[in-house]
Design a protein around this motif. Structure first.
Motif, PDB file in Angstrom:
ATOM      1  N   HIS A   1      38.399  38.426  47.706  1.00  0.00           N
ATOM      2  CA  HIS A   1      38.088  39.537  46.803  1.00  0.00           C
ATOM      3  C   HIS A   1      36.607  39.519  46.463  1.00  0.00           C
ATOM      4  CE1 HIS A   1      42.247  40.080  46.580  1.00  0.00           C
ATOM      5  NE2 HIS A   1      42.520  39.649  45.358  1.00  0.00           N
ATOM      6  N   ALA A   2      36.041  40.699  46.304  1.00  0.00           N
ATOM      7  CA  ALA A   2      34.669  40.837  45.811  1.00  0.00           C
ATOM      8  C   ALA A   2      34.659  41.952  44.780  1.00  0.00           C
ATOM      9  CB  ALA A   2      33.708  41.166  46.944  1.00  0.00           C
ATOM     10  N   VAL A   3      34.049  41.704  43.622  1.00  0.00           N
ATOM     11  CA  VAL A   3      33.934  42.739  42.595  1.00  0.00           C
ATOM     12  C   VAL A   3      32.459  42.983  42.308  1.00  0.00           C
ATOM     13  CG1 VAL A   3      36.173  42.217  41.573  1.00  0.00           C
ATOM     14  CG2 VAL A   3      34.154  41.090  40.689  1.00  0.00           C
ATOM     15  N   LEU A   4      32.087  44.240  42.231  1.00  0.00           N
ATOM     16  CA  LEU A   4      30.711  44.645  41.962  1.00  0.00           C
ATOM     17  C   LEU A   4      30.692  45.509  40.709  1.00  0.00           C
ATOM     18  CD1 LEU A   4      29.670  45.842  45.548  1.00  0.00           C
ATOM     19  CD2 LEU A   4      29.520  43.526  44.608  1.00  0.00           C
TER      20      LEU A   4
ATOM     21  N   GLY B   1      24.844  53.604  39.600  1.00  0.00           N
ATOM     22  CA  GLY B   1      24.841  53.435  41.043  1.00  0.00           C
ATOM     23  C   GLY B   1      24.184  52.175  41.556  1.00  0.00           C
ATOM     24  N   GLU B   2      23.550  51.396  40.674  1.00  0.00           N
ATOM     25  CA  GLU B   2      22.884  50.154  41.075  1.00  0.00           C
ATOM     26  C   GLU B   2      23.760  48.944  40.756  1.00  0.00           C
ATOM     27  OE1 GLU B   2      20.008  49.986  42.707  1.00  0.00           O
ATOM     28  OE2 GLU B   2      19.879  52.180  42.680  1.00  0.00           O
ATOM     29  N   ILE B   3      23.842  48.005  41.709  1.00  0.00           N
ATOM     30  CA  ILE B   3      24.639  46.799  41.486  1.00  0.00           C
ATOM     31  C   ILE B   3      23.911  45.895  40.495  1.00  0.00           C
ATOM     32  CG2 ILE B   3      25.622  44.730  42.542  1.00  0.00           C
ATOM     33  CD1 ILE B   3      25.813  46.319  45.174  1.00  0.00           C
ATOM     34  N   THR B   4      24.566  45.634  39.368  1.00  0.00           N
ATOM     35  CA  THR B   4      23.960  44.789  38.333  1.00  0.00           C
ATOM     36  C   THR B   4      24.637  43.428  38.215  1.00  0.00           C
ATOM     37  OG1 THR B   4      25.383  45.786  36.634  1.00  0.00           O
ATOM     38  CG2 THR B   4      23.216  46.785  37.000  1.00  0.00           C
ATOM     39  N   ALA B   5      25.820  43.281  38.780  1.00  0.00           N
ATOM     40  CA  ALA B   5      26.518  41.992  38.746  1.00  0.00           C
ATOM     41  C   ALA B   5      27.558  41.977  39.850  1.00  0.00           C
ATOM     42  CB  ALA B   5      27.182  41.772  37.386  1.00  0.00           C
ATOM     43  N   GLU B   6      27.837  40.807  40.378  1.00  0.00           N
ATOM     44  CA  GLU B   6      28.859  40.676  41.411  1.00  0.00           C
ATOM     45  C   GLU B   6      29.454  39.279  41.405  1.00  0.00           C
ATOM     46  OE1 GLU B   6      27.323  40.520  45.584  1.00  0.00           O
ATOM     47  OE2 GLU B   6      25.398  40.956  44.606  1.00  0.00           O
ATOM     48  N   SER B   7      30.679  39.186  41.878  1.00  0.00           N
ATOM     49  CA  SER B   7      31.352  37.898  41.988  1.00  0.00           C
ATOM     50  C   SER B   7      32.386  38.002  43.100  1.00  0.00           C
ATOM     51  CB  SER B   7      32.037  37.526  40.663  1.00  0.00           C
ATOM     52  OG  SER B   7      32.544  36.202  40.712  1.00  0.00           O
ATOM     53  N   ALA B   8      32.638  36.891  43.781  1.00  0.00           N
ATOM     54  CA  ALA B   8      33.578  36.909  44.907  1.00  0.00           C
ATOM     55  C   ALA B   8      34.293  35.567  44.996  1.00  0.00           C
ATOM     56  CB  ALA B   8      32.842  37.208  46.217  1.00  0.00           C
ATOM     57  N   GLY B   9      35.455  35.587  45.602  1.00  0.00           N
ATOM     58  CA  GLY B   9      36.216  34.357  45.759  1.00  0.00           C
ATOM     59  C   GLY B   9      37.431  34.575  46.640  1.00  0.00           C
TER      60      GLY B   9
ATOM     61  N   PRO C   1      45.433  37.210  39.279  1.00  0.00           N
ATOM     62  CA  PRO C   1      44.698  36.130  38.603  1.00  0.00           C
ATOM     63  C   PRO C   1      43.252  36.005  39.085  1.00  0.00           C
ATOM     64  CG  PRO C   1      46.894  35.374  39.192  1.00  0.00           C
ATOM     65  CD  PRO C   1      46.699  36.701  39.869  1.00  0.00           C
ATOM     66  N   LEU C   2      43.049  36.057  40.403  1.00  0.00           N
ATOM     67  CA  LEU C   2      41.680  35.949  40.928  1.00  0.00           C
ATOM     68  C   LEU C   2      40.849  37.149  40.504  1.00  0.00           C
ATOM     69  CD1 LEU C   2      39.473  34.671  42.631  1.00  0.00           C
ATOM     70  CD2 LEU C   2      40.490  35.761  44.654  1.00  0.00           C
ATOM     71  N   THR C   3      41.406  38.345  40.600  1.00  0.00           N
ATOM     72  CA  THR C   3      40.659  39.538  40.202  1.00  0.00           C
ATOM     73  C   THR C   3      40.273  39.471  38.726  1.00  0.00           C
ATOM     74  OG1 THR C   3      41.822  40.843  41.872  1.00  0.00           O
ATOM     75  CG2 THR C   3      40.692  42.062  40.143  1.00  0.00           C
ATOM     76  N   ARG C   4      41.182  39.002  37.889  1.00  0.00           N
ATOM     77  CA  ARG C   4      40.859  38.866  36.456  1.00  0.00           C
ATOM     78  C   ARG C   4      39.680  37.923  36.242  1.00  0.00           C
ATOM     79  NH1 ARG C   4      41.981  34.966  33.238  1.00  0.00           N
ATOM     80  NH2 ARG C   4      43.591  34.116  34.615  1.00  0.00           N
ATOM     81  N   ARG C   5      39.670  36.797  36.958  1.00  0.00           N
ATOM     82  CA  ARG C   5      38.570  35.841  36.806  1.00  0.00           C
ATOM     83  C   ARG C   5      37.246  36.427  37.305  1.00  0.00           C
ATOM     84  NH1 ARG C   5      42.714  32.319  38.666  1.00  0.00           N
ATOM     85  NH2 ARG C   5      41.837  32.221  40.777  1.00  0.00           N
ATOM     86  N   LEU C   6      37.301  37.128  38.422  1.00  0.00           N
ATOM     87  CA  LEU C   6      36.068  37.717  38.960  1.00  0.00           C
ATOM     88  C   LEU C   6      35.542  38.821  38.050  1.00  0.00           C
ATOM     89  CD1 LEU C   6      36.989  37.916  42.763  1.00  0.00           C
ATOM     90  CD2 LEU C   6      35.664  36.148  41.590  1.00  0.00           C
ATOM     91  N   LEU C   7      36.444  39.618  37.487  1.00  0.00           N
ATOM     92  CA  LEU C   7      36.024  40.643  36.533  1.00  0.00           C
ATOM     93  C   LEU C   7      35.360  40.016  35.318  1.00  0.00           C
ATOM     94  CD1 LEU C   7      39.116  43.021  36.690  1.00  0.00           C
ATOM     95  CD2 LEU C   7      36.783  43.593  37.399  1.00  0.00           C
ATOM     96  N   ALA C   8      35.927  38.908  34.841  1.00  0.00           N
ATOM     97  CA  ALA C   8      35.318  38.210  33.695  1.00  0.00           C
ATOM     98  C   ALA C   8      33.915  37.721  34.036  1.00  0.00           C
ATOM     99  CB  ALA C   8      36.202  37.031  33.268  1.00  0.00           C
ATOM    100  N   ASP C   9      33.718  37.308  35.286  1.00  0.00           N
ATOM    101  CA  ASP C   9      32.387  36.853  35.717  1.00  0.00           C
ATOM    102  C   ASP C   9      31.335  37.949  35.573  1.00  0.00           C
ATOM    103  OD1 ASP C   9      33.355  34.360  36.396  1.00  0.00           O
ATOM    104  OD2 ASP C   9      33.457  34.765  38.552  1.00  0.00           O
ATOM    105  N   ILE C  10      31.753  39.205  35.748  1.00  0.00           N
ATOM    106  CA  ILE C  10      30.784  40.311  35.668  1.00  0.00           C
ATOM    107  C   ILE C  10      30.861  41.043  34.323  1.00  0.00           C
ATOM    108  CG2 ILE C  10      30.753  40.605  38.170  1.00  0.00           C
ATOM    109  CD1 ILE C  10      32.445  43.166  37.737  1.00  0.00           C
ATOM    110  N   GLY C  11      31.555  40.415  33.365  1.00  0.00           N
ATOM    111  CA  GLY C  11      31.577  40.954  32.009  1.00  0.00           C
ATOM    112  C   GLY C  11      32.555  42.076  31.764  1.00  0.00           C
ATOM    113  N   VAL C  12      33.639  42.120  32.561  1.00  0.00           N
ATOM    114  CA  VAL C  12      34.640  43.170  32.393  1.00  0.00           C
ATOM    115  C   VAL C  12      35.985  42.530  32.071  1.00  0.00           C
ATOM    116  CG1 VAL C  12      35.885  45.065  33.519  1.00  0.00           C
ATOM    117  CG2 VAL C  12      33.445  44.713  33.982  1.00  0.00           C
TER     118      VAL C  12
END
Length: 212
Positions: A110-113, A118-126, A184-195
């Motif tokens: 998974h990758a969350v941006l 329109g500009e990528i300000t944070a991202e996380s993947a796992g 579970p993984l998506t929730r953790r990645l979203l938390a990484d980008i402040g969502v």
């Protein structure tokens, strides 16, 4: 904030809807074979994560607004081989000859941006890994399953939420990951980008899915 699923998978969409989120759907159009050609020698987990990231970025490039984009990719690691969707019924049957009575590792990347204007300000993947134990279908059962077309459309040539579920003896890990998007993984990645997922719940009532 708009929540965008960069995948055409109806199974992933169903998981998110059941979990209280109504995403927009945008298909990335990424050439997966071309991406994989650049990943020779990479670890299996790195391959699925790279594919997920490529899909998320391809969709993000088309958006000029505030949004969260989620890209996904799933493959089966079994007997030292990383397997995606089988290309033909013959390939699906060959896969099952290997899988039947054994087990494999379903890897979901998974990758969350996070986008602002329109500009990528944070991202996380796992990557999430789940062990899958396979039954041994009778010959007529396998004939009927392959003929249904389902195994040709899914990573590893099986599902747990469709006809393939009859031939899965059990899993060790996250079942939503095997379906295609690990909550579970998506929730953790979203938390990484402040969502927070709670923000997605609150916004889902006003968001309608969009297919492209």
């Amino acid at each position: 904030m708009r929540f965008v699923l960069a995948s055409a998978s109806p199974a992933r969409l169903a998981v998110l809807r059941a979990a209280g989120v109504e995403p927009s759907v945008m298909v990335s159009g990424v050439d997966e074979d071309a991406v994989m050609a650049t990943l020779t020698g990479a670890k299996p987990s790195a391959v699925v994560t790279a594919l997920a990231s490529a899909k998320a970025r391809a969709v993000a490039e088309t958006l000029g607004l505030d949004a969260v984009v989620v890209g996904c990719d799933s493959m089966l690691w079994i007997e030292g081989e990383l397997l995606g969707k089988p290309a033909t019924p013959e390939a699906a049957r060959k896969r099952w000859a290997t899988m039947a009575g054994g087990s494999g590792e379903l890897l979901t990347g998974h990758a969350v941006l996070r986008l602002e204007a329109g500009e990528i300000t944070a991202e996380s993947a796992g990557t999430q890994s789940t062990k899958v134990r396979f039954a041994t279908p009778a010959e007529d059962e396998l004939d009927a399953y392959v003929a249904s077309g389902e195994p040709l459309a899914v990573a590893g040539a099986f599902t747990i939420d469709g006809r393939g579920g009859w031939f899965v003896d059990g899993i060790e890990g996250d079942h939503t990951s095997v379906i295609g998007i690990s909550l579970p993984l998506t929730r953790r990645l979203l938390a990484d980008i402040g969502v927070s997922v709670a923000d997605l719940w609150r916004g889902s009532a006003d968001t309608e899915g969009e297919s492209r």
